[in-house]
Design a protein around this motif. Structure first.
Motif, PDB file in Angstrom:
ATOM      1  N   PHE A 263     -58.987 -30.723 -13.107  1.00  0.00           N
ATOM      2  CA  PHE A 263     -60.248 -29.989 -13.209  1.00  0.00           C
ATOM      3  C   PHE A 263     -60.807 -30.186 -14.604  1.00  0.00           C
ATOM      4  O   PHE A 263     -60.119 -29.976 -15.606  1.00  0.00           O
ATOM      5  N   SER A 264     -62.054 -30.637 -14.690  1.00  0.00           N
ATOM      6  CA  SER A 264     -62.726 -30.784 -15.981  1.00  0.00           C
ATOM      7  C   SER A 264     -64.223 -30.709 -15.748  1.00  0.00           C
ATOM      8  O   SER A 264     -64.799 -31.595 -15.111  1.00  0.00           O
ATOM      9  N   PRO A 265     -64.883 -29.645 -16.203  1.00  0.00           N
ATOM     10  CA  PRO A 265     -66.332 -29.548 -16.018  1.00  0.00           C
ATOM     11  C   PRO A 265     -67.049 -30.729 -16.654  1.00  0.00           C
ATOM     12  O   PRO A 265     -66.606 -31.294 -17.650  1.00  0.00           O
ATOM     13  N   GLY A 266     -68.198 -31.090 -16.062  1.00  0.00           N
ATOM     14  CA  GLY A 266     -68.931 -32.262 -16.531  1.00  0.00           C
ATOM     15  C   GLY A 266     -69.801 -32.029 -17.747  1.00  0.00           C
ATOM     16  O   GLY A 266     -70.397 -32.978 -18.273  1.00  0.00           O
ATOM     17  N   ASN A 267     -69.909 -30.786 -18.233  1.00  0.00           N
ATOM     18  CA  ASN A 267     -70.679 -30.512 -19.448  1.00  0.00           C
ATOM     19  C   ASN A 267     -70.081 -31.261 -20.638  1.00  0.00           C
ATOM     20  O   ASN A 267     -68.865 -31.446 -20.717  1.00  0.00           O
ATOM     21  N   GLU A 268     -70.925 -31.675 -21.556  1.00  0.00           N
ATOM     22  CA  GLU A 268     -70.486 -32.580 -22.616  1.00  0.00           C
ATOM     23  C   GLU A 268     -69.257 -32.086 -23.359  1.00  0.00           C
ATOM     24  O   GLU A 268     -68.272 -32.820 -23.508  1.00  0.00           O
ATOM     25  N   GLN A 269     -69.277 -30.859 -23.864  1.00  0.00           N
ATOM     26  CA  GLN A 269     -68.141 -30.366 -24.625  1.00  0.00           C
ATOM     27  C   GLN A 269     -66.952 -30.018 -23.730  1.00  0.00           C
ATOM     28  O   GLN A 269     -65.796 -30.245 -24.079  1.00  0.00           O
ATOM     29  N   MET A 270     -67.234 -29.469 -22.573  1.00  0.00           N
ATOM     30  CA  MET A 270     -66.148 -29.084 -21.665  1.00  0.00           C
ATOM     31  C   MET A 270     -65.410 -30.289 -21.111  1.00  0.00           C
ATOM     32  O   MET A 270     -64.226 -30.207 -20.771  1.00  0.00           O
ATOM     33  N   ASN A 271     -66.086 -31.433 -21.014  1.00  0.00           N
ATOM     34  CA  ASN A 271     -65.511 -32.606 -20.390  1.00  0.00           C
ATOM     35  C   ASN A 271     -64.444 -33.283 -21.237  1.00  0.00           C
ATOM     36  O   ASN A 271     -63.782 -34.212 -20.786  1.00  0.00           O
ATOM     37  N   LYS A 272     -64.241 -32.814 -22.443  1.00  0.00           N
ATOM     38  CA  LYS A 272     -63.165 -33.336 -23.280  1.00  0.00           C
ATOM     39  C   LYS A 272     -61.814 -32.722 -22.917  1.00  0.00           C
ATOM     40  O   LYS A 272     -60.776 -33.203 -23.353  1.00  0.00           O
ATOM     41  N   ILE A 273     -61.854 -31.628 -22.126  1.00  0.00           N
ATOM     42  CA  ILE A 273     -60.636 -30.888 -21.792  1.00  0.00           C
ATOM     43  C   ILE A 273     -60.325 -31.047 -20.309  1.00  0.00           C
ATOM     44  O   ILE A 273     -61.168 -30.809 -19.456  1.00  0.00           O
ATOM     45  N   LEU A 274     -59.082 -31.442 -20.006  1.00  0.00           N
ATOM     46  CA  LEU A 274     -58.589 -31.530 -18.640  1.00  0.00           C
ATOM     47  C   LEU A 274     -57.709 -30.325 -18.357  1.00  0.00           C
ATOM     48  O   LEU A 274     -56.880 -29.943 -19.182  1.00  0.00           O
ATOM     49  N   HIS A 275     -57.902 -29.739 -17.170  1.00  0.00           N
ATOM     50  CA  HIS A 275     -57.121 -28.574 -16.764  1.00  0.00           C
ATOM     51  C   HIS A 275     -56.275 -28.918 -15.542  1.00  0.00           C
ATOM     52  O   HIS A 275     -56.680 -29.699 -14.680  1.00  0.00           O
ATOM     53  N   GLY A 276     -55.106 -28.300 -15.447  1.00  0.00           N
ATOM     54  CA  GLY A 276     -54.257 -28.394 -14.271  1.00  0.00           C
ATOM     55  C   GLY A 276     -53.320 -27.214 -14.250  1.00  0.00           C
ATOM     56  O   GLY A 276     -53.126 -26.538 -15.264  1.00  0.00           O
ATOM     57  N   GLY A 277     -52.739 -26.927 -13.089  1.00  0.00           N
ATOM     58  CA  GLY A 277     -51.808 -25.808 -13.013  1.00  0.00           C
ATOM     59  C   GLY A 277     -52.077 -24.913 -11.824  1.00  0.00           C
ATOM     60  O   GLY A 277     -52.503 -25.369 -10.768  1.00  0.00           O
ATOM     61  N   ILE A 278     -51.859 -23.604 -12.006  1.00  0.00           N
ATOM     62  CA  ILE A 278     -51.950 -22.666 -10.892  1.00  0.00           C
ATOM     63  C   ILE A 278     -53.010 -21.602 -11.148  1.00  0.00           C
ATOM     64  O   ILE A 278     -53.346 -21.296 -12.293  1.00  0.00           O
ATOM     65  N   ILE A 279     -53.557 -21.070 -10.049  1.00  0.00           N
ATOM     66  CA  ILE A 279     -54.475 -19.934 -10.113  1.00  0.00           C
ATOM     67  C   ILE A 279     -53.862 -18.810  -9.289  1.00  0.00           C
ATOM     68  O   ILE A 279     -53.527 -18.996  -8.113  1.00  0.00           O
ATOM     69  N   LEU A 280     -53.711 -17.647  -9.904  1.00  0.00           N
ATOM     70  CA  LEU A 280     -53.042 -16.514  -9.266  1.00  0.00           C
ATOM     71  C   LEU A 280     -54.012 -15.450  -8.756  1.00  0.00           C
ATOM     72  O   LEU A 280     -53.612 -14.575  -7.993  1.00  0.00           O
ATOM     73  N   GLY A 281     -55.268 -15.519  -9.204  1.00  0.00           N
ATOM     74  CA  GLY A 281     -56.229 -14.504  -8.783  1.00  0.00           C
ATOM     75  C   GLY A 281     -57.619 -14.848  -9.272  1.00  0.00           C
ATOM     76  O   GLY A 281     -57.812 -15.804 -10.034  1.00  0.00           O
ATOM     77  N   PRO A 282     -58.642 -14.052  -8.864  1.00  0.00           N
ATOM     78  CA  PRO A 282     -60.029 -14.386  -9.180  1.00  0.00           C
ATOM     79  C   PRO A 282     -60.477 -14.012 -10.589  1.00  0.00           C
ATOM     80  O   PRO A 282     -61.445 -14.582 -11.094  1.00  0.00           O
ATOM     81  N   ASN A 283     -59.816 -13.064 -11.238  1.00  0.00           N
ATOM     82  CA  ASN A 283     -60.261 -12.647 -12.569  1.00  0.00           C
ATOM     83  C   ASN A 283     -59.815 -13.646 -13.627  1.00  0.00           C
ATOM     84  O   ASN A 283     -58.958 -14.501 -13.386  1.00  0.00           O
ATOM     85  N   ASN A 284     -60.395 -13.541 -14.809  1.00  0.00           N
ATOM     86  CA  ASN A 284     -60.124 -14.517 -15.860  1.00  0.00           C
ATOM     87  C   ASN A 284     -58.652 -14.570 -16.258  1.00  0.00           C
ATOM     88  O   ASN A 284     -58.094 -15.652 -16.498  1.00  0.00           O
ATOM     89  N   ALA A 285     -58.004 -13.412 -16.348  1.00  0.00           N
ATOM     90  CA  ALA A 285     -56.598 -13.388 -16.758  1.00  0.00           C
ATOM     91  C   ALA A 285     -55.717 -14.118 -15.744  1.00  0.00           C
ATOM     92  O   ALA A 285     -54.819 -14.883 -16.115  1.00  0.00           O
ATOM     93  N   ALA A 286     -55.986 -13.902 -14.462  1.00  0.00           N
ATOM     94  CA  ALA A 286     -55.181 -14.539 -13.420  1.00  0.00           C
ATOM     95  C   ALA A 286     -55.487 -16.021 -13.310  1.00  0.00           C
ATOM     96  O   ALA A 286     -54.645 -16.814 -12.900  1.00  0.00           O
ATOM     97  N   ARG A 287     -56.706 -16.424 -13.675  1.00  0.00           N
ATOM     98  CA  ARG A 287     -57.054 -17.845 -13.692  1.00  0.00           C
ATOM     99  C   ARG A 287     -56.427 -18.554 -14.893  1.00  0.00           C
ATOM    100  O   ARG A 287     -56.043 -19.719 -14.804  1.00  0.00           O
ATOM    101  N   ASP A 288     -56.345 -17.847 -16.015  1.00  0.00           N
ATOM    102  CA  ASP A 288     -55.900 -18.489 -17.251  1.00  0.00           C
ATOM    103  C   ASP A 288     -54.387 -18.579 -17.387  1.00  0.00           C
ATOM    104  O   ASP A 288     -53.879 -19.458 -18.094  1.00  0.00           O
TER     105      ASP A 288
END
Length: 475
Positions: free
Chosen positions: A315-340
């Motif tokens: 997962f990596s958003p296409g926005n210029e600054q965000m696209n430098k960061i690649l994400h992977g892993g698990i999502i445990l819930g819809p809120n930010n803490a559970a996503r992070d």
């Protein structure tokens, strides 16, 4: 008294000598090169609801087993057939061809021929068994065995290949994939409608391309405010009559401003634990992101809002600054803490993740999960001592207690299927001053669309998600 003239007796004697010589050679052949070797009879098993196996017993000297088959159609000579595969090594005492996707019913006839490479220590020869057939009479339902097979050059002989796709066919294999036709809904509420249209889903060469476009470019100007709304009808791949299949406009609500594509192996292929390898080029453009993840098949721990979890592969958003960061892993819930909590990241120090093809790997095991890119491990997720259920309070996860009924890795201890697609907007972006909508806002889709002049100019040919191949193996 001579019954035959001398020359006739000589010719008769010579004939006997020659016959004896030939028979002797054959006997020698039997001893030396086993010219009498016969390919063993194959055993066929047909499973409910889908899949079948064809196997022969392992014997000393067998180096390779090949299966070629057709359903309800006889062979015209020794042709390859609908099914054609080489099995490179035995498993549990058998050389076994495995098909996990074909649905057979009683009365179907499997026509097939088999081939064996046989080595007696001095000679390695090939032997064929032609004109075989099997009529389906009984269906059984055990778990299909995991067998090492040769699909093509991407296979890894050290693992058992469970699923492979290199998009070399002219169209997506309906036995492997479904093409979603529905409105996006929870848990991400992306501003997208997923359609089966060539504007968003194409094949070029041996690569699959998914590209988001303005929905009005497909359905005409003014579509987002259509007074009739839009109904996918019987083509909808979600629950017919639900919000995922039918939407109306009015009172500030508009139809999704973006059309995209999403494909999945739901109800076609699922697995529990293994290694997922995907070579892909990620999309570029503001608020665009790749959907490359595993989704629970049965949602044992609850449906919606990640109650049964999700595993991100890339997962990596296409926005210029965000696209430098690649994400992977698990999502445990819809809120930010559970996503992070289970979100692992790595930065591309040389540019953006959308600039080149990369190989993304997820290793999902009963004891934990790791994510890698281009052979570099960048994230490891191990469950807490008492499992992820103990995080319910700290991460504000309401249904975490249900995970206690599973293993330590719950909710990631159930069968999952693969999803590939492109999303835009929605809850995958945290609120910020640069974001033109607010998560959960009543008019969030309208707010996003009103800012079209800002984000749409960043879209283009680089907004494609391009997928080279997918390989899933047991480990």
């Amino acid at each position: 008294m001579l019954l035959f003239p001398y020359h006739s007796q000589f010719r008769l004697f010579s004939c006997f000598v020659n016959m004896f010589y030939l028979l002797s050679l054959c006997v020698i052949n039997i001893v030396i090169v086993n010219c009498q070797y016969e390919v063993p009879d194959a055993k066929v098993k047909v499973f409910y609801p889908k899949g079948f196996t064809v196997s022969i017993p392992d014997e000393p000297g067998i180096k390779l087993f090949a299966f070629h088959g057709k359903i309800n159609e006889e062979f015209d000579g020794r042709e390859a057939g609908t099914f054609a595969r080489d099995i490179l090594k035995p498993k549990n005492g058998s050389w076994t061809f495995v098909d996990r996707f074909t649905k057979l019913k009683e009365g179907d006839i499997l026509y097939y021929w088999t081939y064996v490479d046989y080595d007696d220590g001095q000679h390695k020869l090939g032997y064929v068994k032609d004109d075989q057939m099997f009529e389906v009479k009984d269906l059984i339902n055990p778990n299909l065995p995991k067998i090492d097979v040769r699909y093509n050059t991407h296979t890894d002989s050290t693992n058992n290949v469970l699923f492979f796709e290199d998009f070399s066919s002219n169209r997506l294999d309906p036995n492997k994939w479904i093409i979603e036709q529905r409105f996006a809904d929870e848990p991400d509420f992306e501003f997208v409608m997923y359609v089966n249209r060539p504007e968003v889903l194409t094949k070029e060469g041996n690569k699959l391309k998914i590209k988001p476009v303005l929905s009005e470019n497909i359905f005409g100007g003014g579509f987002v405010n259509s007074i009739n709304g839009y109904n996918f009808g019987d083509n909808c791949t979600s629950l017919i009559g639900s919000q995922s299949c039918r939407r109306n406009t009015g009172a500030g609500f508009i139809l999704p401003p973006v059309a995209s594509s999403q494909i999945s192996t739901k109800n076609k292929f699922s697995f529990k634990y293994g290694r997922v390898e995907i070579r892909a080029k990620l999309p570029r453009g503001d608020w665009i992101y790749p959907e490359i993840y595993l989704e629970p098949l049965h949602e044992v721990y609850g449906s919606g809002n990640y109650k049964s979890g999700r595993i991100r592969i890339a997962f990596s958003p296409g926005n210029e600054q965000m696209n430098k960061i690649l994400h992977g892993g698990i999502i445990l819930g819809p809120n930010n803490a559970a996503r992070d909590y289970g979100d692992k990241t790595i930065e591309d120090m040389n540019g953006y993740w959308s600039e080149n093809f990369h190989t993304f790997v997820l290793d999902w095991q009963p004891h934990g999960i790791t994510v890698s890119v281009d052979n570099k491990l960048y994230g490891r997720i191990d469950p807490p001592e008492n499992g992820f259920s103990q995080l319910g309070g700290s991460l504000s996860i309401k249904n975490a207690d249900r995970w206690r009924t599973g293993s330590k890795l719950a909710p990631f201890d159930q069968e999952m299927y693969l999803v590939l697609g492109v999303g835009v907007g929605g809850f995958n972006f945290k609120d910020s001053p640069s974001k033109p909508w607010k998560n959960g806002g009543r008019n969030s889709v309208s707010q996003f669309y009103e800012a079209k002049n800002e984000w749409y100019r960043t879209w283009g040919e680089s907004s494609n998600l391009e997928i080279d191949y997918v390989r899933i193996t047991s480990t």
